[in-house]
Design a protein around this motif. Structure first.
Motif, mmCIF file in Angstrom:
data_model
loop_
_atom_site.group_PDB
_atom_site.id
_atom_site.type_symbol
_atom_site.label_atom_id
_atom_site.label_comp_id
_atom_site.label_asym_id
_atom_site.label_seq_id
_atom_site.Cartn_x
_atom_site.Cartn_y
_atom_site.Cartn_z
ATOM 1 N N GLN A 137 0.825 -1.202 0.000
ATOM 2 C CA GLN A 137 0.000 0.000 0.000
ATOM 3 C C GLN A 137 0.860 1.253 0.000
ATOM 4 O O GLN A 137 0.588 2.214 -0.723
ATOM 5 N N PHE A 138 1.949 1.225 0.769
ATOM 6 C CA PHE A 138 2.828 2.390 0.829
ATOM 7 C C PHE A 138 3.436 2.667 -0.544
ATOM 8 O O PHE A 138 3.461 3.810 -1.009
ATOM 9 N N ALA A 139 3.925 1.611 -1.193
ATOM 10 C CA ALA A 139 4.549 1.781 -2.510
ATOM 11 C C ALA A 139 3.547 2.322 -3.530
ATOM 12 O O ALA A 139 3.878 3.176 -4.358
ATOM 13 N N LEU A 140 2.322 1.818 -3.456
ATOM 14 C CA LEU A 140 1.299 2.268 -4.409
ATOM 15 C C LEU A 140 0.878 3.709 -4.128
ATOM 16 O O LEU A 140 0.607 4.480 -5.048
ATOM 17 N N GLU A 141 0.823 4.085 -2.854
ATOM 18 C CA GLU A 141 0.456 5.453 -2.513
ATOM 19 C C GLU A 141 1.495 6.443 -3.038
ATOM 20 O O GLU A 141 1.163 7.578 -3.394
ATOM 21 N N LYS A 142 2.777 6.011 -3.082
ATOM 22 C CA LYS A 142 3.829 6.880 -3.599
ATOM 23 C C LYS A 142 3.743 7.036 -5.119
ATOM 24 O O LYS A 142 4.451 7.846 -5.700
ATOM 25 N N LEU A 143 2.886 6.252 -5.726
ATOM 26 C CA LEU A 143 2.707 6.355 -7.181
ATOM 27 C C LEU A 143 1.552 7.290 -7.536
ATOM 28 O O LEU A 143 0.878 7.094 -8.539
ATOM 29 N N GLN A 144 1.325 8.300 -6.690
ATOM 30 C CA GLN A 144 0.254 9.243 -7.001
ATOM 31 C C GLN A 144 0.523 9.980 -8.307
ATOM 32 O O GLN A 144 -0.394 10.504 -8.935
ATOM 33 N N TYR A 145 1.806 9.985 -8.721
ATOM 34 C CA TYR A 145 2.151 10.663 -9.979
ATOM 35 C C TYR A 145 1.427 10.029 -11.164
ATOM 36 O O TYR A 145 1.081 10.701 -12.128
ATOM 37 N N VAL A 146 1.175 8.718 -11.090
ATOM 38 C CA VAL A 146 0.452 8.034 -12.157
ATOM 39 C C VAL A 146 -0.984 8.526 -12.214
ATOM 40 O O VAL A 146 -1.553 8.717 -13.291
ATOM 41 N N THR A 147 -1.571 8.761 -11.050
ATOM 42 C CA THR A 147 -2.974 9.193 -11.013
ATOM 43 C C THR A 147 -3.145 10.619 -11.518
ATOM 44 O O THR A 147 -4.254 11.033 -11.827
ATOM 45 N N GLU A 148 -2.041 11.363 -11.607
ATOM 46 C CA GLU A 148 -2.119 12.762 -12.047
ATOM 47 C C GLU A 148 -1.804 12.937 -13.532
ATOM 48 O O GLU A 148 -1.749 14.053 -14.036
ATOM 49 N N LEU A 149 -1.577 11.824 -14.231
ATOM 50 C CA LEU A 149 -1.078 11.927 -15.606
ATOM 51 C C LEU A 149 -2.039 12.643 -16.546
ATOM 52 O O LEU A 149 -1.613 13.361 -17.454
ATOM 53 N N THR A 150 -3.340 12.457 -16.340
ATOM 54 C CA THR A 150 -4.292 13.134 -17.231
ATOM 55 C C THR A 150 -4.251 14.651 -17.044
ATOM 56 O O THR A 150 -4.704 15.388 -17.919
ATOM 57 N N LYS A 151 -3.698 15.097 -15.906
ATOM 58 C CA LYS A 151 -3.548 16.535 -15.685
ATOM 59 C C LYS A 151 -2.215 17.046 -16.236
ATOM 60 O O LYS A 151 -2.019 18.251 -16.366
#
Length: 602
Positions: A137-151
């Protein structure tokens, strides 16, 4: 890669200085743009102090290069580049991009983390995400950059809107353009087991990306985005490379001092990159060279610096203008080289010259087609066609001039003694006219036997004889052995011969015009044929692209059904149907539309 551009050490390609906008380093850009070969671009991203640089040095085949550092402070700032000859793909260059660590609390501009991540995706053909410990979960949370790609990234310049007024998800578009995704897990200490069975590292990643209802939205969104955006995924796990006391000197350690498991794992990772990482391509499957990668870097960084969102479509259009202009130049250069290699002026007939032109034009079009892309309105192909026609006209003019010069030289040499006799008045005597005619006929006969005069032989002779008509008439009138009646008959005979030669010249010019018209038609057909061939290749590439996206969508649909996300399955069904229609349309467009001549060179 030419020796002059071989990089002995990495250089900073994109600078991220405190308090400043991202900017491209001009010195590094010049090195990159000097590379004319296709580039395999591997970028690595991840949290700072996780050993990214060490892995990249391994890929470069060096112990040292990208700075490792041995403290809690991040070493790499911005994006650093190392270009090396590809170890296993001839005529390719391996471009390694090492990025500054994400999440460094000491940074003055945390906003740039997201842009560094986005740029790594935009520039690479394979993206390595490096993390420590486990995929949790920690590693995935640090991948918030992926969730921002459409922006941070736009695929198209115009955005499609849904009926609800929100932007339509761009996952299928991202699938077309995003790099392969490779997750490297460092200092991995767990056993690769699931439900009591051994699993591969790839299965470990896919299981970690399984979505479960009720999980935190942020965590679920990261999984969803990785699965939606990246066309292929791979995972490697690594043991700790050495004992803790040796880590500070890691880059100086011999292989014997490293963990045996780590050595095997690093070798497996390196071989996978060498063998499986593809060259960077852009829309339409067009392969990117170092030159084009440099242009992409400038385009994207300029967009970020101006406050805009980097747009893949706009970048491709800008690249197409650069490449298509270069493609026209390359085509013309090849034409000129082929012409000069085979040309010997003057030619005896226009057909010979036109045939040579057609052969060289074919090569020029082939060179143009190999480099040109996204020339949707055939603007650049028309330009090439027009320039080739100009070169043909110049070639014909040079050929005619060479023929005229050659003929004039032959005529002057052959008729030199007659000119001397005319000057001395030798023909101005009784019976002199017949002697003049006999001498002239002998010279004309000799003229016809001289080789290599070219297609202006008849015209040059006609003009020359015409220039001597006044002298011949003077000799005729002065010859007392001829009666007035004989002189009148002779005048008419000379006129008739001149008229016959003129008629023959007109016929020759008409034949040449017909040959040139045939050449233009042949030229059009050659342009059209190669255009149709290229369109068919492009159609197959687009079809394969559609099928790849549809395959990924079907796979994702199956997983979502297993995970119980029925609402998302329904959305995917609509996307799959749309893709199926696109595939059907591409299959029906086999051979393309020929259109009119005006679409090519007229």
């Amino acid at each position: 890669m030419p020796p002059s551009t071989t990089m002995e050490a990495p250089m900073c390609l994109i600078e991220n200085n405190p308090g400043e906008q991202l900017r491209v380093n001009q010195e590094a850009l010049e090195v990159l743009q000097s590379i004319q070969q296709p580039v395999v671009v591997v970028a690595i991203v991840g949290l700072y102090r996780t050993g990214k640089s060490y892995l990249m040095n391994k890929l470069a085949g060096r112990k040292k290069g990208f700075s490792l550092g041995a403290t809690i402070q991040a070493e790499t700032m911005g994006i650093w580049m190392w270009c090396v000859p590809h170890p296993e793909k001839p005529d390719h260059t391996l471009v390694l991009l090492d990025t500054e660590g994400l999440g460094d609390v000491e940074k003055s501009n945390i906003e740039n983390d997201s842009w560094i991540f986005a740029l790594s995706i935009l520039l690479s053909s394979s993206l390595v995400y490096n993390s420590m410990g486990t995929i949790d979960q920690f590693a995935l949370e640090k991948l918030q950059y992926v969730t921002e790609l459409t922006k941070r990234i736009k695929v198209k310049s115009a955005t499609t809107k849904t009926s609800e007024g929100e932007e339509e998800a761009s996952s299928d578009e991202f699938l077309r353009f995003f790099p392969a995704f490779i997750w490297t897990v460092r200092d991995f200490t767990l056993k690769l087991m699931l439900n009591g069975c051994s699993i591969s590292s790839d299965e470990y990643l896919e299981n970690a990306l399984r979505r479960k209802k009720g999980h935190p939205e942020k965590l679920d969104l990261a999984k969803k985005c990785i699965r939606q955006y990246f066309p292929s995924r791979k995972c490697f796990v690594f043991d700790r490379p050495a004992a803790s006391r040796d880590l500070e000197e890691l880059e100086d350690l011999s292989e014997k001092m490293l963990s045996p498991n780590f050595v095997v794992q690093a070798h497996r990772f390196r071989q996978f990159i060498y063998e499986c990482a593809e060259a960077k391509v852009i829309q339409g499957g067009y392969v990117v060279t170092g030159t084009l990668l440099g242009h992409l870097a400038v385009t994207y960084v300029d967009a970020i610096s101006s406050g805009s969102i980097p747009c893949i479509e706009n970048a491709v259009v800008a690249l197409a203008q650069i490449e298509n202009t270069a493609a026209v130049h390359n085509g013309l250069t090849r034409y000129e080289a082929e012409i000069e290699k085979c040309l010997k002026l003057p030619t005896e007939a226009v057909e010979e010259l036109l045939e040579l032109h057609a052969q060289c034009e074919k090569e020029a079009i082939k060179v143009f087609m190999a480099r040109a892309f996204k020339d949707d309105n055939h603007e650049y192909q028309k330009e090439l066609g027009n320039q080739l026609q100009v070169k043909l006209l110049d070639l014909c003019s040079r050929n005619e001039q060479a023929s005229s010069d050659r003929c004039q030289a032959v005529l002057m040499e052959l008729f030199q003694d007659m000119e001397e006799k005319l000057g001395k008045g030798i023909y101005s005597v009784a019976g002199g006219y017949q002697q003049f005619l006999d001498d002239q006929k002998e010279k004309v006969d000799q003229y016809h036997l001289v080789p290599g005069k070219g297609l202006k032989a008849s015209k040059a002779l006609q003009d020359f004889l015409k220039s001597k008509e006044a002298a011949a008439q003077s000799i005729l009138q002065a010859d007392r052995t001829l009666t007035d009646k004989q002189k009148e008959i002779e005048v008419e005979r000379v006129r008739a011969e001149a008229s016959a030669r003129e008629t023959e010249l007109h016929k020759q010019m008409k034949d040449e015009a017909v040959q040139r018209a045939k050449q233009q038609e042949q030229s059009y057909r050659e342009h059209e044929k190669q255009l149709m061939d290229k369109m068919e290749v492009d159609r197959k590439t687009l079809l394969a692209e559609h099928e790849m996206v549809m395959k990924r969508k079907l796979k994702e649909q199956k997983r979502l059904q297993e995970e119980g996300f029925q609402q998302e399955v329904s959305k995917l069904n609509l996307q799959i149907k749309r893709l199926q229609e696109q595939v059907k349309q591409q299959q029906q467009q086999r051979g393309g539309s020929r259109g009119g001549k005006s679409c090519v060179i007229q």
